[in-house]
Design a protein around this motif. Structure first.
Motif, PDB file in Angstrom:
ATOM      1  N   THR A   1      -7.809 -10.186  10.044  1.00  0.00           N
ATOM      2  CA  THR A   1      -8.056  -9.016   9.209  1.00  0.00           C
ATOM      3  C   THR A   1      -7.201  -9.096   7.948  1.00  0.00           C
ATOM      4  O   THR A   1      -6.954  -8.109   7.300  1.00  0.00           O
ATOM      5  N   GLY A   2      -6.718 -10.302   7.650  1.00  0.00           N
ATOM      6  CA  GLY A   2      -5.852 -10.455   6.495  1.00  0.00           C
ATOM      7  C   GLY A   2      -6.288 -11.614   5.625  1.00  0.00           C
ATOM      8  O   GLY A   2      -7.232 -11.512   4.847  1.00  0.00           O
TER       9      GLY A   2
ATOM     10  N   GLU B   1      -7.863   1.387  11.920  1.00  0.00           N
ATOM     11  CA  GLU B   1      -6.922   0.280  12.181  1.00  0.00           C
ATOM     12  C   GLU B   1      -5.464   0.743  12.148  1.00  0.00           C
ATOM     13  O   GLU B   1      -4.648   0.292  12.935  1.00  0.00           O
ATOM     14  N   GLN B   2      -5.157   1.646  11.195  1.00  0.00           N
ATOM     15  CA  GLN B   2      -3.774   2.110  11.108  1.00  0.00           C
ATOM     16  C   GLN B   2      -3.480   3.191  12.129  1.00  0.00           C
ATOM     17  O   GLN B   2      -2.459   3.168  12.803  1.00  0.00           O
TER      18      GLN B   2
ATOM     19  N   ALA C   1      -4.236 -10.816  13.828  1.00  0.00           N
ATOM     20  CA  ALA C   1      -4.519  -9.859  12.753  1.00  0.00           C
ATOM     21  C   ALA C   1      -4.144 -10.401  11.374  1.00  0.00           C
ATOM     22  O   ALA C   1      -4.860 -10.171  10.405  1.00  0.00           O
ATOM     23  N   ALA C   2      -3.022 -11.136  11.285  1.00  0.00           N
ATOM     24  CA  ALA C   2      -2.570 -11.620   9.978  1.00  0.00           C
ATOM     25  C   ALA C   2      -3.630 -12.504   9.327  1.00  0.00           C
ATOM     26  O   ALA C   2      -3.747 -12.563   8.109  1.00  0.00           O
ATOM     27  N   VAL C   3      -4.426 -13.211  10.154  1.00  0.00           N
ATOM     28  CA  VAL C   3      -5.497 -14.053   9.633  1.00  0.00           C
ATOM     29  C   VAL C   3      -6.822 -13.291   9.682  1.00  0.00           C
ATOM     30  O   VAL C   3      -7.501 -13.109   8.677  1.00  0.00           O
TER      31      VAL C   3
ATOM     32  N   LYS D   1      -2.694   2.336  15.850  1.00  0.00           N
ATOM     33  CA  LYS D   1      -1.348   1.843  16.137  1.00  0.00           C
ATOM     34  C   LYS D   1      -0.348   2.983  16.165  1.00  0.00           C
ATOM     35  O   LYS D   1       0.521   3.038  17.029  1.00  0.00           O
TER      36      LYS D   1
ATOM     37  N   TRP E   1       1.690  -4.811   5.960  1.00  0.00           N
ATOM     38  CA  TRP E   1       2.270  -5.632   7.025  1.00  0.00           C
ATOM     39  C   TRP E   1       2.571  -4.825   8.280  1.00  0.00           C
ATOM     40  O   TRP E   1       2.468  -5.335   9.390  1.00  0.00           O
ATOM     41  N   PHE E   2       2.913  -3.563   8.106  1.00  0.00           N
ATOM     42  CA  PHE E   2       3.169  -2.740   9.293  1.00  0.00           C
ATOM     43  C   PHE E   2       1.886  -2.533  10.079  1.00  0.00           C
ATOM     44  O   PHE E   2       1.830  -2.760  11.278  1.00  0.00           O
ATOM     45  N   PHE E   3       0.826  -2.079   9.382  1.00  0.00           N
ATOM     46  CA  PHE E   3      -0.308  -1.528  10.119  1.00  0.00           C
ATOM     47  C   PHE E   3      -1.556  -2.392  10.085  1.00  0.00           C
ATOM     48  O   PHE E   3      -2.428  -2.232  10.914  1.00  0.00           O
ATOM     49  N   ILE E   4      -1.701  -3.287   9.118  1.00  0.00           N
ATOM     50  CA  ILE E   4      -2.895  -4.125   9.088  1.00  0.00           C
ATOM     51  C   ILE E   4      -2.532  -5.531   9.553  1.00  0.00           C
ATOM     52  O   ILE E   4      -3.191  -6.098  10.410  1.00  0.00           O
ATOM     53  N   GLY E   5      -1.448  -6.060   9.006  1.00  0.00           N
ATOM     54  CA  GLY E   5      -1.015  -7.392   9.411  1.00  0.00           C
ATOM     55  C   GLY E   5      -0.348  -7.401  10.780  1.00  0.00           C
ATOM     56  O   GLY E   5      -0.145  -8.456  11.369  1.00  0.00           O
ATOM     57  N   GLY E   6       0.026  -6.223  11.293  1.00  0.00           N
ATOM     58  CA  GLY E   6       0.620  -6.138  12.625  1.00  0.00           C
ATOM     59  C   GLY E   6       1.958  -6.853  12.742  1.00  0.00           C
ATOM     60  O   GLY E   6       2.302  -7.363  13.792  1.00  0.00           O
TER      61      GLY E   6
ATOM     62  N   ASP F   1      -1.708  -6.910  20.056  1.00  0.00           N
ATOM     63  CA  ASP F   1      -0.715  -6.122  19.329  1.00  0.00           C
ATOM     64  C   ASP F   1      -0.561  -4.733  19.935  1.00  0.00           C
ATOM     65  O   ASP F   1       0.532  -4.198  20.049  1.00  0.00           O
TER      66      ASP F   1
END
Lengths: 383, 441
Positions: free
Chosen positions: B409-410, B84-85, B405-407, B88, A344-349, B109
């Motif tokens: 890439t999630g 991706e990580q 991103a939640a959708v 950020k 949730w921190f780094f992929i879900g943003g 983001d």
């Protein structure tokens, strides 16, 4: 200032006997604070100035590293030395009150900057939205305890916390007891079991991915160790990592494989520390080997078992690398709490959700720590 | 003695004050238009390309075209498998100059972290950039009225690859419509073969190749307008139009004889390994739908135009345009060398050379780059299809890369994997779950 000055004659040789007056206490506090801050701030300033200088001068990386090492060690030593000398200049009443702070202070300051502040900030973030802009109350915590994937993560983590320490400590104890009785080759046997501990979690996970490797028919031969065995027995290859809920156990095996060696070494040392007289006395009294193990060895090394178990419970609570490297967590149902936090921190943003999971994880560790500290105190009291 | 007592607090105060003053001077507030920071002589460029390709780009493009073309600074490409990580983390830490973002959906983001620098603040001429790259591409990076990216690479996604020599020998023809494609699949089954090779596993990003399939079908069954509404969440994710597309996708995947190894196993098959049976003799499968970069995963001995070739994903209910993905470059430091590196990197020279190195699959979004730049015929052809699609307005950007991103890439990735594992009946529940995961703000 004036109060401190008027009190001064009262000090000197008899300072310990006379309770220090109020003014002196204030000064001691202020000077202690200054002393505590002097070294971290001094170090920071020193490093800042040098790096700024180096950056402007386009220095090569090797020189930057060298300077960091020289200033970081020698510079800090000199700073301690200098501040200690400054303390010597203080009046005798204050001197010994201030000195400890100068030496303990830097650790406290660093601890608050790198530990206390992040904890407070994380708690704050957990009450804010995805981009940490507005407060959203308990929404993130509601998510943690209602989201289907989060609930699965919590269940899985509980499984890790129970099964991994249980299996690793039990097998470690069995190995330690048996290795203790080997006439030859104890060191070799223990080394082999201890070896996996030298590998990083991520490295171990990659190794085990080859063990579980699976290729569907038509995509070349199966190179996985397990599927090699399965095919050798005339069965169809299995995609191990998608077999929910068993895939969780397959992942736990990796951690057990790594940690058994640690448990074995520590427990083995404890077993060897048991005085021979006790064991021999038991044997003379006619105790069977099982009774010796059950009634003598286990109770004597119980404190060690507890420490090893706590260490493993906390490790299992933090497990991330293994699960992450194996991938596809959500679809396979192998999520764990720490992995969800990173997700949730780094992929879900979503920093809010990530922080909320971190807070839950933090709270979950507290009872284990409290229990551990309390046990430790009890041990100390007995001694 | 009194003086000595004063000494320490005083010294500390001075030290703190000094530390604070140097601290603020180097991170001054930015005024609009033009770089505000001094040249440090180094520009880092974070990228998700694989390390091998990263080295090629560094030595064959960046070194000759940028580092040797001027003496003020050097550009260093950092190929990061955990892009991706890391992007950020580095954006927040302030240790990032330029980043090549493979998914523009993550851009808002990154802008929200506060360290991204807009093109306006750097002093770029937006009107001129819109002429060079087309307005739609520049609009991808608009946050609060400011532009934050320049496109640097396009992948054509609507491509179906096939083993050309065997394909011709068997007497198959390239299908123009979905029905013809299904008829071809049936023909291959009747001839004793397996038509499709499919693999969706991609470690932490597993599922994205499946979303590409969905998007291609969605664009061709629901049409570009509905597609746009889907991307912007103006229709829910569990809309009947999305369900139809998902079911068409399922009709290929869950057909008992179509997919080599079966649908459930696609979730654990690495996308890069999936096309390999196509090169067996006889071919283990005959068709593989994947973007323009996939030849990098083909066997070294396979020759373009001989052992393999491609045709565009065929039309369905509507005349669908090409689906494309793309990489955009963002800046995180407002300094003259960063601006210069960005200008050069998106310029004609670098963009031409990026399509020219052996093994390149990079199509330039820079409209001034000519076809002659590309390394092979396949890349040239895909650039043509893309240009036509972009000019006619029928081309669409990869939907999952634009969704939050939640959708994107999630839950969309995961949902597609679950669809493959749980079978055709699970789709309604999966679409409902993805709809629920759409961020409310």
């Amino acid at each position: 200032m004036t109060t401190a000055a008027t009190q001064e004659p009262g000090g000197g040789g008899t300072a310990e006997a006379v309770p220090p007056p109020r003014g002196a206490a204030l000064w001691r506090f202020l000077l202690g604070l200054a002393g505590a801050l002097a070294i971290p701030v001094g170090t920071f300033y020193l490093l800042w100035v040098t790096f700024d200088l180096l950056r402007r001068g386009h220095a090569s990386r090797a020189i930057v590293v060298l300077v960091a090492i020289v200033i970081g060690s020698a510079g800090v030593f000199l700073l301690y030395f200098a501040v200690n000398r400054l303390v010597d200049l203080l009046p005798a009443t204050l001197r010994e009150g201030v000195r400890p702070w100068v030496f303990v202070g830097p650790a406290l300051v660093l601890l608050s900057v790198f530990l206390v502040y992040p904890v407070i900030n994380t708690v704050l973030l957990s009450f804010k939205d995805a981009h940490s802009k507005t407060f959203v109350g308990l929404d993130n915590f509601k998510f943690v305890f209602t989201d289907e994937s989060m609930l699965r993560a919590i269940r899985n983590t509980l499984g890790w916390m129970i099964l991994v320490p249980l299996t690793a400590v039990t097998t470690g104890l069995v190995f330690a007891t048996l290795a203790d009785r080997l006439r030859r080759g104890e060191a070799v046997a223990k080394s082999v079991i201890f070896l996996p501990l030298a590998i990083s979690f991520a490295g171990a996970a990659i190794t085990w991915r080859l063990v579980y490797s699976f290729r569907p028919q038509g995509f070349g031969s199966n190179i996985g160790l397990l599927n090699g065995v399965v095919i050798g027995l005339g069965q169809n290859p299995i995609d191990w990592l998608t077999q929910h809920p068993w895939n969780n156990l397959y992942l736990m095996v990796i951690m057990v494989w790594m940690q058994t060696g640690f448990a074995m070494v520590v427990l083995s040392a404890a077993i060897k520390a048991i005085p021979d007289e006790i064991v021999e006395a038991a044997r003379i009294d006619g105790a069977s080997e099982w009774q010796v193990f059950r009634r003598i060895i286990v109770p004597t090394i119980l404190p060690t078992i507890v420490v090893v178990t706590t260490y493993m419970v906390i490790n299992a609570l933090k497990v991330f690398d293994i699960v992450f490297v194996m991938g596809n967590t959500e679809a396979n149902g192998t999520e764990v709490v720490a992995e969800r936090m990173i997700h949730w921190f780094f992929i879900g943003g979503n920093y809010g959700r990530g922080a909320a999971i971190a807070v839950v994880l933090f709270i979950a560790v507290i009872p284990v720590m409290v229990w551990n500290v309390r046990r430790f105190r009890e041990e100390e009291a007995i001694r | 003695m009194r003086r000595a007592r004063l000494l320490i607090p005083l010294a500390v105060a001075i030290v703190i004050a000094a530390a604070c003053s140097t601290n603020t001077s180097s991170s001054g507030a930015s005024t609009s238009g033009g770089p505000t920071e001094a040249n440090t002589g180094k520009v880092n460029m974070l990228s998700a390309v694989d390390p091998k390709e990263g080295k090629t780009i560094q030595s064959q493009v960046l070194d000759p075209d940028i580092n040797q073309a001027q003496s003020d600074y050097t550009v260093e490409l950092e190929a990061d498998g955990n892009f991706e990580q890391d992007v950020k983390i580095r954006a927040q830490a302030g240790t990032l100059d330029l980043a090549m973002l493979p998914q523009p959906g993550g851009l808002p983001d990154l802008v929200a972290t506060g360290n991204a620098v807009s093109l306006e603040d750097m002093g770029f001429d937006i009107g001129q950039l819109e002429q060079t790259f087309g307005k739609p591409f520049m609009d991808l990076g608009v946050v609060d009225g400011k532009h934050y990216e320049i496109p640097t690479n396009i992948n054509l996604k609507s491509m179906i690859w096939y083993p050309k020599d065997d394909f011709d020998k068997a007497g198959y023809t390239v299908p123009k419509t979905w029905d013809e494609l299904m008829a071809l699949s049936d023909q291959i089954v009747a001839d004793g073969g397996t038509p499709w090779c499919v693999g969706f596993q991609s470690e932490g990003s597993s599922g994205w190749p499946a979303t590409d399939w969905m998007e291609d079908i969605m664009l061709r069954t629901a049409g570009p307008d509905t597609y746009d509404k889907w991307v912007k969440h103006e229709i829910p994710f569990n809309d009947p139009a999305v369900l139809t597309a998902a079911q068409d996708f399922g009709s290929v995947m869950f057909h008992p004889n179509y997919v080599l190894g079966g649908a459930a196993n696609t979730a654990s098959l690495a996308f890069g390994d999936a096309p390999l049976p196509m090169f067996d003799e006889p071919p283990g499968c005959w068709l593989h739908r994947q973007a323009s970069f996939i030849p990098a995963f083909f066997p070294d001995s396979a020759k373009a135009g001989v052992d393999y070739d491609w045709f565009p994903f065929p039309s369905m209910d509507t005349e669908g345009g090409p689906l494309f993905g793309g990489e955009v470059m963002m800046a995180f430091r407002n300094a003259p060398e960063v601006k210069d590196a960005l200008t050069r990197f998106s310029g004609e020279q670098v963009q031409c050379d990026m399509g020219g190195y052996v093994g390149s699959s990079r199509i330039s979004p820079n409209l001034q780059v000519s076809d002659d730049c590309y390394a092979d015929q396949i890349l040239k052809d895909s650039a043509d299809v893309l240009r036509q699609g972009l000019q006619s307005g029928s081309a669409r950007f990869d939907a999952s890369d634009l969704m939050p991103a939640a959708v994107g890439t999630g839950s969309f990735w995961t949902g597609m994997i679950k669809y493959m594992q749980q079978g055709p009946d699970s789709i309604q529940g999966i679409l409902d779950d993805i709809e629920k995961s759409w961020p409310s703000s």
